[in-house]
Write a protein that holds these residues in place. Structure first.
Motif, PDB file in Angstrom:
ATOM      1  N   LYS A 186       0.848  -1.197   0.000  1.00  0.00           N
ATOM      2  CA  LYS A 186       0.000   0.000   0.000  1.00  0.00           C
ATOM      3  C   LYS A 186       0.879   1.240   0.000  1.00  0.00           C
ATOM      4  CE  LYS A 186      -3.725  -2.186   2.613  1.00  0.00           C
ATOM      5  NZ  LYS A 186      -4.489  -2.123   3.873  1.00  0.00           N
ATOM      6  N   GLY A 187       0.416   2.319  -0.662  1.00  0.00           N
ATOM      7  CA  GLY A 187       1.279   3.479  -0.809  1.00  0.00           C
ATOM      8  C   GLY A 187       0.708   4.819  -0.419  1.00  0.00           C
ATOM      9  N   GLU A 188      -0.473   4.848   0.178  1.00  0.00           N
ATOM     10  CA  GLU A 188      -1.007   6.131   0.630  1.00  0.00           C
ATOM     11  C   GLU A 188      -0.092   6.699   1.712  1.00  0.00           C
ATOM     12  OE1 GLU A 188      -3.637   7.671  -0.748  1.00  0.00           O
ATOM     13  OE2 GLU A 188      -3.771   5.986  -2.141  1.00  0.00           O
ATOM     14  N   ALA A 189      -0.179   7.993   1.956  1.00  0.00           N
ATOM     15  CA  ALA A 189       0.700   8.655   2.927  1.00  0.00           C
ATOM     16  C   ALA A 189       0.654   7.969   4.297  1.00  0.00           C
ATOM     17  CB  ALA A 189       0.344  10.136   3.044  1.00  0.00           C
TER      18      ALA A 189
ATOM     19  N   GLU B 209      14.964  -6.638   4.715  1.00  0.00           N
ATOM     20  CA  GLU B 209      14.783  -6.261   3.310  1.00  0.00           C
ATOM     21  C   GLU B 209      13.317  -5.922   3.116  1.00  0.00           C
ATOM     22  OE1 GLU B 209      15.185  -7.966  -1.231  1.00  0.00           O
ATOM     23  OE2 GLU B 209      16.646  -8.637   0.268  1.00  0.00           O
ATOM     24  N   VAL B 210      13.060  -4.697   2.691  1.00  0.00           N
ATOM     25  CA  VAL B 210      11.712  -4.211   2.454  1.00  0.00           C
ATOM     26  C   VAL B 210      11.425  -4.338   0.964  1.00  0.00           C
ATOM     27  CG1 VAL B 210      10.148  -2.239   2.667  1.00  0.00           C
ATOM     28  CG2 VAL B 210      11.988  -2.575   4.355  1.00  0.00           C
ATOM     29  N   ILE B 211      10.389  -5.097   0.633  1.00  0.00           N
ATOM     30  CA  ILE B 211      10.010  -5.323  -0.757  1.00  0.00           C
ATOM     31  C   ILE B 211       8.743  -4.520  -1.052  1.00  0.00           C
ATOM     32  CG2 ILE B 211       9.404  -7.053  -2.501  1.00  0.00           C
ATOM     33  CD1 ILE B 211      12.148  -7.562  -1.252  1.00  0.00           C
ATOM     34  N   CYS B 212       8.844  -3.575  -1.971  1.00  0.00           N
ATOM     35  CA  CYS B 212       7.690  -2.732  -2.334  1.00  0.00           C
ATOM     36  C   CYS B 212       7.233  -3.075  -3.744  1.00  0.00           C
ATOM     37  CB  CYS B 212       8.064  -1.260  -2.260  1.00  0.00           C
ATOM     38  SG  CYS B 212       8.471  -0.707  -0.601  1.00  0.00           S
ATOM     39  N   HIS B 213       5.927  -3.291  -3.883  1.00  0.00           N
ATOM     40  CA  HIS B 213       5.367  -3.551  -5.207  1.00  0.00           C
ATOM     41  C   HIS B 213       3.927  -3.087  -5.244  1.00  0.00           C
ATOM     42  CE1 HIS B 213       3.164  -7.397  -4.128  1.00  0.00           C
ATOM     43  NE2 HIS B 213       4.013  -7.321  -3.117  1.00  0.00           N
TER      44      HIS B 213
ATOM     45  N   LEU C 197       8.972   4.466  -2.662  1.00  0.00           N
ATOM     46  CA  LEU C 197      10.383   4.467  -3.035  1.00  0.00           C
ATOM     47  C   LEU C 197      10.734   5.449  -4.144  1.00  0.00           C
ATOM     48  CD1 LEU C 197      11.020   0.608  -2.965  1.00  0.00           C
ATOM     49  CD2 LEU C 197      11.304   2.282  -1.131  1.00  0.00           C
ATOM     50  N   LEU C 198       9.742   6.147  -4.662  1.00  0.00           N
ATOM     51  CA  LEU C 198      10.004   7.091  -5.754  1.00  0.00           C
ATOM     52  C   LEU C 198      10.390   8.456  -5.197  1.00  0.00           C
ATOM     53  CD1 LEU C 198       7.072   6.191  -8.180  1.00  0.00           C
ATOM     54  CD2 LEU C 198       9.482   5.492  -8.349  1.00  0.00           C
ATOM     55  N   GLU C 199      11.504   8.966  -5.669  1.00  0.00           N
ATOM     56  CA  GLU C 199      12.031  10.256  -5.220  1.00  0.00           C
ATOM     57  C   GLU C 199      10.955  11.347  -5.227  1.00  0.00           C
ATOM     58  OE1 GLU C 199      14.854  12.921  -3.903  1.00  0.00           O
ATOM     59  OE2 GLU C 199      15.450  10.895  -4.449  1.00  0.00           O
ATOM     60  N   ALA C 200      10.178  11.417  -6.290  1.00  0.00           N
ATOM     61  CA  ALA C 200       9.199  12.492  -6.443  1.00  0.00           C
ATOM     62  C   ALA C 200       7.889  12.257  -5.699  1.00  0.00           C
ATOM     63  CB  ALA C 200       8.908  12.712  -7.929  1.00  0.00           C
ATOM     64  N   GLN C 201       7.637  11.046  -5.242  1.00  0.00           N
ATOM     65  CA  GLN C 201       6.337  10.745  -4.648  1.00  0.00           C
ATOM     66  C   GLN C 201       6.369  10.294  -3.192  1.00  0.00           C
ATOM     67  OE1 GLN C 201       3.807   8.252  -7.087  1.00  0.00           O
ATOM     68  NE2 GLN C 201       4.771   9.007  -8.956  1.00  0.00           N
ATOM     69  N   SER C 202       7.528   9.902  -2.703  1.00  0.00           N
ATOM     70  CA  SER C 202       7.603   9.381  -1.344  1.00  0.00           C
ATOM     71  C   SER C 202       7.255  10.457  -0.324  1.00  0.00           C
ATOM     72  CB  SER C 202       9.008   8.844  -1.052  1.00  0.00           C
ATOM     73  OG  SER C 202       9.071   8.354   0.275  1.00  0.00           O
TER      74      SER C 202
ATOM     75  N   ASP D 184      14.344   7.041 -11.086  1.00  0.00           N
ATOM     76  CA  ASP D 184      13.225   7.642 -10.352  1.00  0.00           C
ATOM     77  C   ASP D 184      13.235   7.262  -8.868  1.00  0.00           C
ATOM     78  OD1 ASP D 184      12.177   8.797 -12.708  1.00  0.00           O
ATOM     79  OD2 ASP D 184      11.109   6.942 -13.187  1.00  0.00           O
ATOM     80  N   LEU D 185      14.046   6.270  -8.493  1.00  0.00           N
ATOM     81  CA  LEU D 185      14.056   5.768  -7.126  1.00  0.00           C
ATOM     82  C   LEU D 185      14.912   6.645  -6.210  1.00  0.00           C
ATOM     83  CD1 LEU D 185      14.539   1.977  -7.935  1.00  0.00           C
ATOM     84  CD2 LEU D 185      12.408   3.113  -7.259  1.00  0.00           C
ATOM     85  N   ILE D 186      14.585   6.627  -4.947  1.00  0.00           N
ATOM     86  CA  ILE D 186      15.408   7.288  -3.931  1.00  0.00           C
ATOM     87  C   ILE D 186      16.788   6.640  -3.972  1.00  0.00           C
ATOM     88  CG2 ILE D 186      15.707   7.581  -1.422  1.00  0.00           C
ATOM     89  CD1 ILE D 186      12.590   7.546  -1.247  1.00  0.00           C
ATOM     90  N   SER D 187      17.811   7.442  -3.856  1.00  0.00           N
ATOM     91  CA  SER D 187      19.178   6.941  -3.892  1.00  0.00           C
ATOM     92  C   SER D 187      19.392   5.869  -2.822  1.00  0.00           C
ATOM     93  CB  SER D 187      20.149   8.098  -3.654  1.00  0.00           C
ATOM     94  OG  SER D 187      21.471   7.630  -3.668  1.00  0.00           O
ATOM     95  N   GLY D 188      19.965   4.748  -3.249  1.00  0.00           N
ATOM     96  CA  GLY D 188      20.232   3.645  -2.328  1.00  0.00           C
ATOM     97  C   GLY D 188      19.229   2.513  -2.429  1.00  0.00           C
ATOM     98  N   VAL D 189      18.083   2.759  -3.067  1.00  0.00           N
ATOM     99  CA  VAL D 189      17.064   1.726  -3.249  1.00  0.00           C
ATOM    100  C   VAL D 189      17.508   0.804  -4.382  1.00  0.00           C
ATOM    101  CG1 VAL D 189      14.666   1.287  -3.934  1.00  0.00           C
ATOM    102  CG2 VAL D 189      15.198   3.175  -2.369  1.00  0.00           C
TER     103      VAL D 189
END
Length: 142
Positions: A38-41, A64-68, A75-80, A112-117
């Protein structure tokens, strides 16, 4: 009144390290695969809180966190909504992995991912492999 507040504040400050240590369950290495779908705030905040709770109780845990699916924005730089929380957890050794299948469907790239992901080809396959290797499984959320 001020003379009453200062000793109380001093007591709280001195007790904080003790209170944080009191939450440690054990020092063994535990391996945890943590699924986020889930990805809501509010979901993002909850996942970060749960991860911090695990590390407080099990400070030597390998996570290890698996996001899908709908969790990709985490995990997206612009949306997290929790980028600083992710950055902090990355610095503490938590691995965050985005599903490449989900990324392809969403039109997202590694840039597009946060650095390190990191990325994994298939979130579900990664979870299956981790469980077969003996990792404990947790699904984020309620």
């Amino acid at each position: 009144m001020k003379s009453f507040v200062r000793p109380i504040l001093l007591l709280v400050v001195l007790a904080c390290p003790f209170l944080l240590r009191a939450q440690v369950v054990d020092q063994e290495v535990h391996r945890v695969v943590f699924q986020v779908t889930k990805g809501e705030a509010a979901d993002q905040e909850q996942a970060i809180g749960q991860l911090n709770n695990i590390l407080r109780a099990l400070p030597n845990a390998e996570i290890e966190v698996i996001c899908h699916g709908k969790a990709l924005p985490l995990l997206l730089e612009a949306q997290s909504q929790v980028k600083s929380g992710i950055t902090d957890l990355l610095s503490r050794g938590v691995v965050f992995a985005a599903c490449e299948n989900t990324m392809r469907r969403a039109g997202a790239s590694k840039d597009d991912l946060i650095s390190g992901v990191i990325t994994v080809p298939s979130a579900l396959a990664e979870i299956i492999i981790k469980q077969e290797q003996g990792w404990a499984y947790i699904k984020a959320g309620n």
